[in-house]
Structure formats: C-alpha cells, structure tokens
Design a protein around this motif. Structure first.
Motif, PDB file in Angstrom:
ATOM      1  N   GLY A   1       0.794  -1.220   0.000  1.00 32.41           N
ATOM      2  CA  GLY A   1       0.000   0.000   0.000  1.00 32.41           C
ATOM      3  C   GLY A   1       0.830   1.275   0.000  1.00 32.41           C
ATOM      4  N   PHE A   2       2.098   1.167   0.420  1.00 35.60           N
ATOM      5  CA  PHE A   2       2.973   2.348   0.409  1.00 35.60           C
ATOM      6  C   PHE A   2       3.368   2.739  -1.016  1.00 35.60           C
ATOM      7  CE2 PHE A   2       4.604   1.414   4.923  1.00 35.60           C
ATOM      8  CZ  PHE A   2       3.663   2.275   5.451  1.00 35.60           C
ATOM      9  N   GLY A   3       3.275   1.821  -1.911  1.00 33.67           N
ATOM     10  CA  GLY A   3       3.667   2.082  -3.294  1.00 33.67           C
ATOM     11  C   GLY A   3       5.169   1.997  -3.466  1.00 33.67           C
TER      12      GLY A   3
ATOM     13  N   GLY B   1       1.655   0.017  -7.097  1.00 32.81           N
ATOM     14  CA  GLY B   1       0.855   0.160  -5.888  1.00 32.81           C
ATOM     15  C   GLY B   1      -0.100   1.341  -6.004  1.00 32.81           C
ATOM     16  N   PRO B   2      -1.008   1.468  -5.010  1.00 41.54           N
ATOM     17  CA  PRO B   2      -2.012   2.536  -5.078  1.00 41.54           C
ATOM     18  C   PRO B   2      -1.396   3.879  -4.701  1.00 41.54           C
ATOM     19  CG  PRO B   2      -2.298   1.277  -3.075  1.00 41.54           C
ATOM     20  CD  PRO B   2      -1.131   0.674  -3.788  1.00 41.54           C
ATOM     21  N   ILE B   3      -0.885   4.589  -5.700  1.00 37.91           N
ATOM     22  CA  ILE B   3      -0.204   5.853  -5.397  1.00 37.91           C
ATOM     23  C   ILE B   3      -1.219   6.982  -5.325  1.00 37.91           C
ATOM     24  CG2 ILE B   3       1.424   7.543  -6.292  1.00 37.91           C
ATOM     25  CD1 ILE B   3       3.177   5.198  -7.056  1.00 37.91           C
ATOM     26  N   ALA B   4      -1.293   7.559  -4.124  1.00 39.41           N
ATOM     27  CA  ALA B   4      -2.348   8.535  -3.864  1.00 39.41           C
ATOM     28  C   ALA B   4      -1.955   9.920  -4.321  1.00 39.41           C
ATOM     29  CB  ALA B   4      -2.635   8.560  -2.361  1.00 39.41           C
ATOM     30  N   PHE B   5      -2.889  10.796  -4.309  1.00 38.58           N
ATOM     31  CA  PHE B   5      -2.686  12.232  -4.412  1.00 38.58           C
ATOM     32  C   PHE B   5      -2.317  12.775  -5.788  1.00 38.58           C
ATOM     33  CE2 PHE B   5      -0.508  16.233  -3.849  1.00 38.58           C
ATOM     34  CZ  PHE B   5      -1.448  16.907  -3.117  1.00 38.58           C
ATOM     35  N   ILE B   6      -1.327  12.159  -6.455  1.00 41.21           N
ATOM     36  CA  ILE B   6      -0.850  12.680  -7.739  1.00 41.21           C
ATOM     37  C   ILE B   6      -2.010  12.865  -8.728  1.00 41.21           C
ATOM     38  CG2 ILE B   6       0.506  12.046  -9.793  1.00 41.21           C
ATOM     39  CD1 ILE B   6       2.317  13.005  -7.695  1.00 41.21           C
ATOM     40  N   GLY B   7      -2.858  11.850  -8.825  1.00 43.56           N
ATOM     41  CA  GLY B   7      -3.942  11.888  -9.798  1.00 43.56           C
ATOM     42  C   GLY B   7      -4.935  13.006  -9.527  1.00 43.56           C
TER      43      GLY B   7
ATOM     44  N   LEU C   1       9.055  12.485 -10.632  1.00 46.83           N
ATOM     45  CA  LEU C   1      10.514  12.341 -10.589  1.00 46.83           C
ATOM     46  C   LEU C   1      11.076  13.050  -9.360  1.00 46.83           C
ATOM     47  CD1 LEU C   1      11.512  12.797 -14.339  1.00 46.83           C
ATOM     48  CD2 LEU C   1      11.930  10.781 -12.924  1.00 46.83           C
ATOM     49  N   ILE C   2      10.553  14.236  -9.056  1.00 40.02           N
ATOM     50  CA  ILE C   2      11.023  14.970  -7.880  1.00 40.02           C
ATOM     51  C   ILE C   2      10.722  14.164  -6.611  1.00 40.02           C
ATOM     52  CG2 ILE C   2      10.685  17.042  -6.465  1.00 40.02           C
ATOM     53  CD1 ILE C   2      10.157  18.592  -9.049  1.00 40.02           C
ATOM     54  N   CYS C   3       9.482  13.665  -6.513  1.00 34.71           N
ATOM     55  CA  CYS C   3       9.092  12.881  -5.340  1.00 34.71           C
ATOM     56  C   CYS C   3      10.002  11.667  -5.187  1.00 34.71           C
ATOM     57  CB  CYS C   3       7.646  12.408  -5.446  1.00 34.71           C
ATOM     58  SG  CYS C   3       6.470  13.740  -5.267  1.00 34.71           S
ATOM     59  N   ASP C   4      10.289  11.004  -6.315  1.00 37.03           N
ATOM     60  CA  ASP C   4      11.113   9.796  -6.247  1.00 37.03           C
ATOM     61  C   ASP C   4      12.529  10.135  -5.815  1.00 37.03           C
ATOM     62  OD1 ASP C   4      11.693   6.996  -6.695  1.00 37.03           O
ATOM     63  OD2 ASP C   4      12.892   7.717  -8.390  1.00 37.03           O
TER      64      ASP C   4
ATOM     65  N   LEU D   1      12.205   6.109   1.437  1.00 33.52           N
ATOM     66  CA  LEU D   1      10.929   6.392   2.093  1.00 33.52           C
ATOM     67  C   LEU D   1       9.786   5.903   1.210  1.00 33.52           C
ATOM     68  CD1 LEU D   1      11.652  10.021   3.287  1.00 33.52           C
ATOM     69  CD2 LEU D   1      11.650   7.937   4.673  1.00 33.52           C
ATOM     70  N   PRO D   2       8.634   5.583   1.817  1.00 32.10           N
ATOM     71  CA  PRO D   2       7.494   5.160   0.989  1.00 32.10           C
ATOM     72  C   PRO D   2       7.066   6.292   0.044  1.00 32.10           C
ATOM     73  CG  PRO D   2       6.868   5.358   3.294  1.00 32.10           C
ATOM     74  CD  PRO D   2       8.345   5.474   3.241  1.00 32.10           C
ATOM     75  N   ILE D   3       6.961   5.974  -1.240  1.00 35.86           N
ATOM     76  CA  ILE D   3       6.676   6.993  -2.257  1.00 35.86           C
ATOM     77  C   ILE D   3       5.309   7.644  -2.035  1.00 35.86           C
ATOM     78  CG2 ILE D   3       5.727   5.331  -3.925  1.00 35.86           C
ATOM     79  CD1 ILE D   3       7.917   8.329  -4.856  1.00 35.86           C
ATOM     80  N   ASN D   4       4.386   6.835  -1.499  1.00 35.00           N
ATOM     81  CA  ASN D   4       3.038   7.328  -1.260  1.00 35.00           C
ATOM     82  C   ASN D   4       3.016   8.483  -0.257  1.00 35.00           C
ATOM     83  OD1 ASN D   4       0.479   7.065  -2.092  1.00 35.00           O
ATOM     84  ND2 ASN D   4       0.205   4.982  -1.356  1.00 35.00           N
ATOM     85  N   ALA D   5       3.885   8.405   0.743  1.00 38.22           N
ATOM     86  CA  ALA D   5       3.955   9.466   1.745  1.00 38.22           C
ATOM     87  C   ALA D   5       4.575  10.713   1.134  1.00 38.22           C
ATOM     88  CB  ALA D   5       4.780   8.998   2.938  1.00 38.22           C
TER      89      ALA D   5
END
Lengths: 342, 264
Positions: free
Chosen positions: A190-192, A263-269, A301-304, A316-320
């Motif tokens: 779930g963290f993606g 995984g279920p990546i939140a927020f971006i969409g 890319l920045i988040c990653d 760190l978990p990408i989702n956070a």
C-alpha cells in the motif's frame, strides 16, 4: 485557439525541467555516481562496470516507471474530473484502486486461508501484479455493468464509491484474520514503490500505458464538449455513451496498470490536473492533456528523488512523499490564485 | 392560407407528448399540429407545468413522442443520426454552465464541434463562422474574457452566439430570459428577432414573457391544458386565447395594450 502561441513558452520550460529532473533522478541514489559516469552508462560503455549496472538495471527503469506513473495518474485524474465535472474526482473514483487492493489482499492476506503451497507460489512480483490487475478489472467491470443501466453520469460516481466501500470491507475482514507478517506485507504494498521493476516489466507497463494514452488522446474533442455539460454535448452530436466508455476505459487502463506495478499511489492523480489548470489557466484539453503529462512526470521524478534520500540506504514510501510534497504546492497555489479553476 | 407558400423548417403531425411508463401513458398534450417557417421568430408560452419543456424535449428528439411525428426539413427527427441533427438544430438550455473557465471565444468555437475533425481543429471556415457569430451578437469585444467574468446577460448572448456558430436552420432556446432583468429580457428577445430576420434562421423559444413575445414574435404557440394553439399574436388576441390562458381571479388580459393586468 488564438492564444495557443503563448503556451509554447510554458511547454518548452516544462520540457527542459523534465529533462533536468530526469538527469538529477538517475544521478542520485544510495551509491554516489559522478555525472560523467551517468552519461557514460546511458549512452555508451561505462568506465566503471558497477556504475553501469546500477544505472542501466536499477535507476533507468525506476525513472521511466516514475515518468509513466506520474503522467498516467495525471491523465486519468484529468479525465475523471472532466467526466464527472467534479474537482474532487481522481483516477480511483471508479473503484480501480480498491479493486486492486482486494486482489492483492486476497493473495497476500488470503494465502494463509488457502494453504502453504499457495502462499509460496502466489507471492512473487508477477502474482501481485496479476492479482491487482484482475481485482481492478473485475471491480471496474461490475461498476460499468451497473452504470450502463443508469443515465446520469453522477450516479456512476456514487456506484464507484459504493463498490469501493464493499471491497474495503472485505479487505478489512481479511486483515482481521491475518498474521502480523502478512499484514505488514500488505501494508508495504500500500505504500507504493517505483523500483524493483525489470526491463521486461517496464516493457509490459509501457505497452498498456500507450494504449490508454492513445485512447485519451482520441477523447480530447469529447472532453472539451463535455465541459458544456451532458445536454449541450448531446445537442452537439456527441455520442455520450461511447465517449463515456472510452474515457472510462482509458482511465482504467492507465490507473489499473499503474496500481498493479507501483501500488495505489495517492494524491498525484487528484493534484496534478489542478496544478496544471492553475498554472496554464485554461480548460482546453488540447493544452491540458500534454501539460498534465509533463507536470505529472516532473512531480513524480522529484518525489522519487526525495524518497530515495541521496547517499543513504533508506528509501521512504513513495506514497507518503507524493502527499508531503504535493499537498503544500496545491495549497500554496490555491491561496495565491484564490479560486479553484475548473 | 399563407402556410403553403412559406418554406417550412419544422412541422409536427398529430403529435402527442408526455411520459411513457410501463402501465399507461401520461399524455401531457395531444393533436399538436404546428409549422415553423424559415426566418420566423416563434414564442412558446403557457403556464407553469403545462408541458413547455416536454414539448421542446420532444421537438429536439431528446424525448420520445407518444405518437405522431416531428419533421425538420421534411425528415422525421427520430431518423436523424446525432451528428446530422446537430447540423440542423442547435439548442440553448437554461442550465448553468459546468465549466466557466472557458474563454468566450473557446465556448462559441465549441459550437463548431459537429463540423471539426477528430481532435477539434478549427478550419478557416470554422473561424469565419465563429467570428461572424460573435459579431452578430455584439460580443466581439468580450472574445478573450473568461465566462466567470461575465454577467448573466452577457453570458446569455455568448450562449446564443454559440448556437449561431453551430450554423443550423433551427435554433431552439429553453427560457432564454430567466435570470435576466427587464432590460436584458427585452434586449435578448429583440436580438433573437434581429437574428431571425438577418440570418434567415428559424428561432423557437419558450418564455414567460408573454407581453414581450406578443410584441416581437412572428408566430406564437400557446399551450393550454386542453389544446395547443398556434397563430400570429394579433390573431391570437382577437380569438381571445390569452384571456383563457390563466384563471381570471388574479390577472386579466387586456387586449388593447396586449398585456396582463392585476385585478385591483
């Protein structure tokens, strides 16, 4: 449109930004590799073999995954917001992520229920991907079947939400009967995650992504017509049912594969379309769609890059990170521009 | 009768409108025979809940007729495919716009959708038609404004302009004067009159502004519980149609001035 010229500058700036972010993203990581080493590894034979291996087999596929995930989620968010005329809609309103969660939960959490042998064979990377795809596909199919009986576009939105809560409940029951180890594995999914994809997996991902992308490009005219509302769209000769199906299909292909692989990546969409509208100040999808693709890729890319924490072993978990980085940007823009463009 | 000599754009034949349910049909009005000629401005009037909207929905083929036929350019509306119908009939709805972030030009240009290619590129002809539509409605100066910056009156002109850009023989407007002040009500209907004369398009609108409609329309369609009457405003006054339109305990029609008076 007459003012299309003025968007050229913004597009060029974004493209340059994207290129920079891409280079920075593959330059930074747990192992420090100098810039010339990065270029050698991408364009030719690297002087240091392990550098080449890291760049070619780990960082490049991860960066490309980030591109596909960011742009794909941006597009599907945009499609859903226009289709449902709702600024709160995102790629997952039709139950795609909850369907995927159900599939993964059945595999990861349910393995105890189905016996040991099943557990061993069914928890490899591909099995999670297949479970997530099947789950999201089945839930989406049910939503589509039910919603083909309703005429109102808004009803589809509510049906999607209802299916999401049904699957959520099943996942809840499964979690209740699971061991701590299984739960941890499910929570980690779930963290993606953008990494860990082989070139073969990236290839499959990119292929399905392209189909979704082509479908969304062919929907541009319909999307612009839908800005006037269903009634006007119909009076302009738009085949409402068919366009709706194409838009939903494009979204499910994009968001479905993204959830399956990353995984279920939140927020971006949800956030990227708003960010794009605020910056570009238009509702014309001929401009919005390419802009959303660029913006989504840049932000992802920045988040990653941040999630990677340069020169350390932690990820760190990408989702956070997507929410931690994205939410303040959207809040700042909203406060500055003072109204929500839609 | 003049009817035979005029070029007919829309015609109904023994039309019945209403709602069809499993058990029985709920008929709102029947035996409707009306003809709309080229270049005419026609007002559709009647009390609240009498079925004006149902009538318009049936004429525009968004709702099935219970029986009878509607012909546009001698072709039954139910046999048109969506795109072909969009090229002979444009509609202005009462509903509020969903996205007000479009510029006036972009919104009017959306009227060209039935003619543009798969991605909606505007050709030279499309641009000409859009600009002409903007000129006809006097909103060229608003071209680059966003729709949320406009007043209700300006917005209505933009919506009419969009229908003009669609370049159809027939334009149907559902209550175009709601939300407008008295000046803009008159302005809008006067504009419709001018457009019908200048462009030769047939314009049908539903409205509660009976006095304005009497002064401006070439023909009027009056919907009453029992039947539907269609004629020129003068003839309708002479036949005393308007005095039977509403219960006379509160307001009465004054044939001299062509308007309603409140009983003192």
């Amino acid at each position: 449109m007459p003012d299309q010229q003025s968007y050229h500058k913004a597009f060029i700036t974004l493209s340059v930004l994207l290129l920079c972010c891409f280079i920075i993203n593959i330059s930074l990581g747990s192992v420090s590799i100098p810039l010339y080493g990065v270029f050698e590894s991408v364009f030719g034979t690297p002087s240091n073999e392990s550098w080449g291996y890291i760049i070619q087999n780990y960082r490049l596929p991860k960066a490309i995954t980030a591109l596909l995930v960011g742009s794909g989620l941006g597009i599907s968010g945009l499609l859903m917001q226009t289709l449902f005329r709702n600024p709160l809609a995102g790629p997952f309103v039709l139950g795609i992520s909850s369907g995927a969660s159900l599939g993964v939960a059945l595999v990861v959490l349910g393995s105890g229920l189905f016996g040991g042998a099943f557990a061993v064979t069914m928890t490899s990377k591909w099995s999670v991907v297949i479970a997530a795809s099947l789950g999201s596909f089945l839930v989406l199919l049910s939503v589509l079947i039910v919603s083909s009986r309703v005429r109102d576009t808004m009803a589809i939105l509510i049906i999607g939400l209802m299916f999401a809560s049904i699957t959520g409940a099943i996942v809840g029951v499964l979690s209740y009967f699971s061991s701590a180890e299984q739960l941890q594995r499910y929570v980690f999914w779930g963290f993606g995650s953008l990494g860990n994809l082989s070139w073969q997996e990236v290839g499959v991902f990119a292929l399905i992504y392209s189909v979704g992308l082509v479908l969304s490009l062919t929907s541009i005219k319909a999307l612009n017509t839908l800005l006037l509302g269903d009634n006007y769209a119909k009076s302009l000769g738009l085949n409402l049912k068919q366009s709706r199906l194409f838009i939903i299909l494009a979204t499910s292909l994009l968001a479905g594969t993204i959830t399956a692989f990353a995984g279920p990546i939140a927020f971006i969409g949800l956030a990227i379309p708003h960010l794009t509208r605020l910056v570009f100040n238009t509702s014309n999808h001929k401009i919005l769609l390419p802009a959303v693709i660029l913006f989504g890729s840049v932000i992802m890319l920045i988040c990653d890059t941040i999630a990677q924490i340069p020169n350390s072993d932690y990820t760190l978990p990408i989702n956070a990170i997507t929410s931690l980085v994205g939410a303040p940007i959207v809040i700042w823009l909203l406060v500055r521009k003072r109204n929500l463009m839609f | 009768m003049k009817v035979h000599t005029k070029h007919i754009i829309l015609k109904t034949e023994d039309l019945s409108i209403g709602y069809r349910s499993k058990k029985n049909d709920h008929v709102i009005s029947k035996h409707i025979n009306i003809t709309l000629g080229k270049g005419e401005l026609i007002g559709l009037v009647g009390g609240n809940g009498i079925g004006k909207s149902t009538m318009l929905r049936t004429l525009t083929n968004t709702q099935m007729a219970l029986s009878g036929h509607v012909f546009i350019n001698d072709k039954d509306v139910s046999t048109y495919d969506a795109l072909a119908l969009a090229q002979v009939l444009s509609i202005v709805f009462t509903e509020k716009l969903t996205s007000k972030n479009l510029s006036v030009f972009e919104l009017v240009a959306l009227g060209r959708q039935p003619y543009t290619n798969w991605i909606g590129t505007l050709s030279e002809i499309d641009l000409q038609k859009v600009n002409h539509a903007l000129e006809l409605t006097n909103i060229t100066s608003l071209k680059h404004k966003k729709c949320f910056e406009l007043s209700d009156g300006q917005l209505q002109k933009v919506m009419i302009s969009r229908a003009l850009a669609q370049d159809t023989d027939l334009i149907i407007l559902d209550e175009p004067t709601t939300h407008l002040d008295m000046y803009h009500k008159a302005y809008t209907l006067k504009l419709l009159k001018k457009l019908a004369k200048e462009t030769g398009k047939t314009i049908l609108f539903s409205s509660h502004e009976i006095d304005l409609a009497i002064q401006l329309c070439d023909n009027m369609i009056v919907m009453m519980p029992e039947h539907v009457v269609s004629d020129s405003p003068c003839n309708l006054i002479q036949q005393g149609v308007f005095s039977t339109l509403f219960p006379d305990d509160l307001i009465q029609f004054d044939a001299e001035t062509g308007s309603f008076r409140v009983n003192k």
